[in-house]
Write an enzyme that holds these catalytic residues in place. Structure first.
Site, PDB file in Angstrom:
ATOM      1  N   ASP A  69       0.747  -1.207  -0.026  1.00 14.15           N
ATOM      2  CA  ASP A  69      -0.124   0.103  -0.178  1.00 14.15           C
ATOM      3  C   ASP A  69       1.002   1.127   0.100  1.00 14.15           C
ATOM      4  O   ASP A  69       1.862   1.297   0.270  1.00 14.15           O
ATOM      5  CB  ASP A  69      -0.920   0.042   1.187  1.00 14.15           C
ATOM      6  CG  ASP A  69      -0.208  -0.196   2.498  1.00 14.15           C
ATOM      7  OD1 ASP A  69       0.849   0.267   2.679  1.00 14.15           O
ATOM      8  OD2 ASP A  69      -0.689  -0.992   3.389  1.00 14.15           O
ATOM      9  N   ASP A  71       1.645   4.938   1.595  1.00 15.75           N
ATOM     10  CA  ASP A  71       1.368   5.987   2.916  1.00 15.75           C
ATOM     11  C   ASP A  71       1.980   7.233   2.431  1.00 15.75           C
ATOM     12  O   ASP A  71       3.022   7.327   1.887  1.00 15.75           O
ATOM     13  CB  ASP A  71       2.037   5.393   4.042  1.00 15.75           C
ATOM     14  CG  ASP A  71       1.384   3.745   4.249  1.00 15.75           C
ATOM     15  OD1 ASP A  71       0.151   3.673   4.592  1.00 15.75           O
ATOM     16  OD2 ASP A  71       2.284   2.869   4.330  1.00 15.75           O
ATOM     17  N   ASP A 155       9.118   4.025  13.179  1.00 15.62           N
ATOM     18  CA  ASP A 155       9.651   2.862  13.939  1.00 15.62           C
ATOM     19  C   ASP A 155      11.228   2.479  13.462  1.00 15.62           C
ATOM     20  O   ASP A 155      12.193   2.515  14.226  1.00 15.62           O
ATOM     21  CB  ASP A 155       8.706   1.479  13.633  1.00 15.62           C
ATOM     22  CG  ASP A 155       8.016   1.164  12.619  1.00 15.62           C
ATOM     23  OD1 ASP A 155       8.465   2.229  11.397  1.00 15.62           O
ATOM     24  OD2 ASP A 155       7.438   0.330  12.469  1.00 15.62           O
TER      25      ASP A 155
END
Ligand code: ATP
Ligand code: MG
Length: 472
Positions: A69, A71, A155
């Site tokens: 996907d 982002d 992260d």
């Protein structure tokens, strides 16, 4: 706040000045970015906002694979994004996001995250934007900031790469490109703090390592085992989402092995984990691995899979064990014992992973079909065959046959294999031959001593009929 670039062996930090890689020095081309993601980037840019493709969308292209996907990160607030796009939905409480909806394709747009200590006193005191629990876990994370701060809140270093659709440059804030080259999963910042803020990052480290064929760096790996109990604080609904990403991804076996290695698996399936650790049920582990490798194969062959099948497999032996416990403690009919055990197993499981009702219904159907596929005389075979979940029940039977064949007692060994073969043949022959097969079953049944005499038949149970169809 920002330090010089990290040395490779210490904690990774974000730099105030990212390394900017020009278009001729990297492999991200617009051809690999979905047209919808590009539309969103252009619209935000022409609206006067900064906007970048970030996360898996950049990382995966750089690694030569197609992103799952796309982002986008921007300096526009969710309300400003909503004002720009008619097809925008604002979602999330813990992490407010904008979804730009193009039919089934959704582009996720997040406003740059800032540091909690930078929030104004008003923001801090009303606790609407940011909140932490006593263990340091972020309950809410809606303080906005600069792109550098946003990079620092991400992260892993490989996920802090930003692609601009204005000049097609890639901005590398945490030496992510070097880690892609070295195939290292490395958390940004102090690993323990980052895991305490969000224990799901432990799962993400494992998931990216198996997905991208990378290794977790020493300092990112070290705190995982000691901090595994933080998993208790992950809400059951979020753990369901993580379950899907880990197990319905084509990498279920590898993720299962890693989760066991780091003592994380038990937080997904406590009852199953207990059985696996008892050491006397080797076939349980074989069954789980086989169901996962089948799922992986199906996904890698673009075949459909339902999470319900895997859930049914994970809980099948705990369910059998619970049925025995129930039977030992009360004089119940097999059907009543089944439903009582099912209730116990499911309510315990729901505390870890909240399995949506539609999947629970399919799991129940698969389990009930195991009993119904064994009883084939009269009209029963056709009734089972016409069940909406017949195929899943039959596939489950094949799986059980493969495992149970090797570990059944002398008198039932091979009976599941025979049953599975019977159903395989049944699906492949003419109606006349099917009827002959059913007759043969009836004859064989009447010839066996185990046949229940009609006089001793149980009274019908008050429980719902076994053939309730699923809503999935
Ligand atoms: P994929 O979509 O292939 O699973 P991804 O890296 O795009 O991988 P997403 O879950 O889509 O992962 O998240 C997009 C980006 O948001 C990540 O790359 C990361 O930068 C950031 N992110 C997501 N979850 C977290 C988290 N728990 N903590 C910090 N940053 C996160
Ligand atoms: Mg993504």
């Amino acid at each position: 706040m920002f330090s010089k670039k990290s040395s490779r062996s210490s904690v990774a930090t974000v730099t105030a000045q990212p390394t900017i890689i020009s278009r001729d020095q990297h492999t991200v081309s617009r051809k690999q970015i979905s047209s919808n993601a590009l539309k969103v980037l252009y619209r935000l840019n022409t609206g006067g906002y900064k906007a970048y493709l970030v996360g898996g969308g950049v990382r995966d292209i750089l690694m030569g694979t197609a992103p799952k996907d796309f982002d986008i990160a921007t300096d526009a607030t969710p309300e400003q994004i909503k004002a720009l796009f008619r097809n925008c939905r604002l979602i999330g409480r813990r992490f407010r996001l904008a979804h730009i909806v193009f039919g089934r394709d959704i582009i996720e747009v997040a406003t740059f995250r800032g540091h909690h200590q930078n929030a104004s006193e008003k923001e801090q005191s009303c606790q609407k934007t940011s909140k932490q629990n006593d263990e340091g876990m972020l309950l809410r994370d809606n303080i906005y900031g600069s792109i550098e701060e946003d990079a620092e809140r991400r992260d892993f270093t490989i996920n802090a790469l930003y692609y601009s659709a204005i000049d097609f440059t890639v901005h590398d804030f945490a030496n992510g490109l070097a880690d892609i080259a070295a195939k290292k999963i490395r958390l940004i910042g102090d690993p323990e703090t980052r895991y305490r803020e969000d224990p799901v990052r432990m799962l993400r480290a494992i998931r990216f390592a198996t997905k991208l064929d990378m290794t977790i760096s020493e300092e990112t790996k070290a705190p995982i085992k000691p901090l595994a109990p933080l998993m208790e604080s992950i809400p059951a609904a979020r753990l369901f989402e993580e379950f899907l990403k880990l197990f319905i991804s084509g990498k279920a076996v590898a993720n299962f092995e890693q989760l066991c290695e780091y003592n994380l698996f038990k937080y997904f399936f406590p009852a199953l984990d207990e059985m696996l650790n008892e050491g006397q049920h080797e076939f349980v582990s074989d069954f789980i691995q086989l169901s996962m490798s089948n799922t992986d194969k199906r996904i890698n062959n673009d075949q459909r899979v339902t999470p319900a099948f895997l859930f049914a497999a994970m809980l099948w032996y705990p369910l059998q064990q619970q049925i025995q416990t129930v039977k030992a403690s009360a004089q119940l009919s097999p059907q009543d014992a089944f439903f009582e055990a099912l209730g116990t197993i499911m309510s315990r499981q729901q505390q870890s992973i909240s399995i949506p009702k539609r999947f629970q219904a399919v799991m129940k159907d698969i389990w009930i079909l195991q009993e119904r596929l064994a009883r084939r005389d009269g009209k029963r075979a056709y009734k089972a065959f016409e069940h909406p979940k017949f195929r899943a029940g039959y596939d489950f039977l094949l799986l059980r046959a493969q495992i149970e064949e090797t570990q059944g007692s002398a008198d039932n060994k091979g009976s599941l294999t025979e049953l599975a073969k019977w159903w395989t043949d049944f699906q492949n022959v003419s109606i006349e031959a099917q009827q002959q097969m059913i007759k043969t079953v009836a004859v064989n049944r009447s010839g066996t001593s185990s046949r229940r005499s009609p006089r001793k038949r149980r009274k019908p149970s008050a429980k719902p009929a076994a053939n309730t169809s699923s809503d999935a």
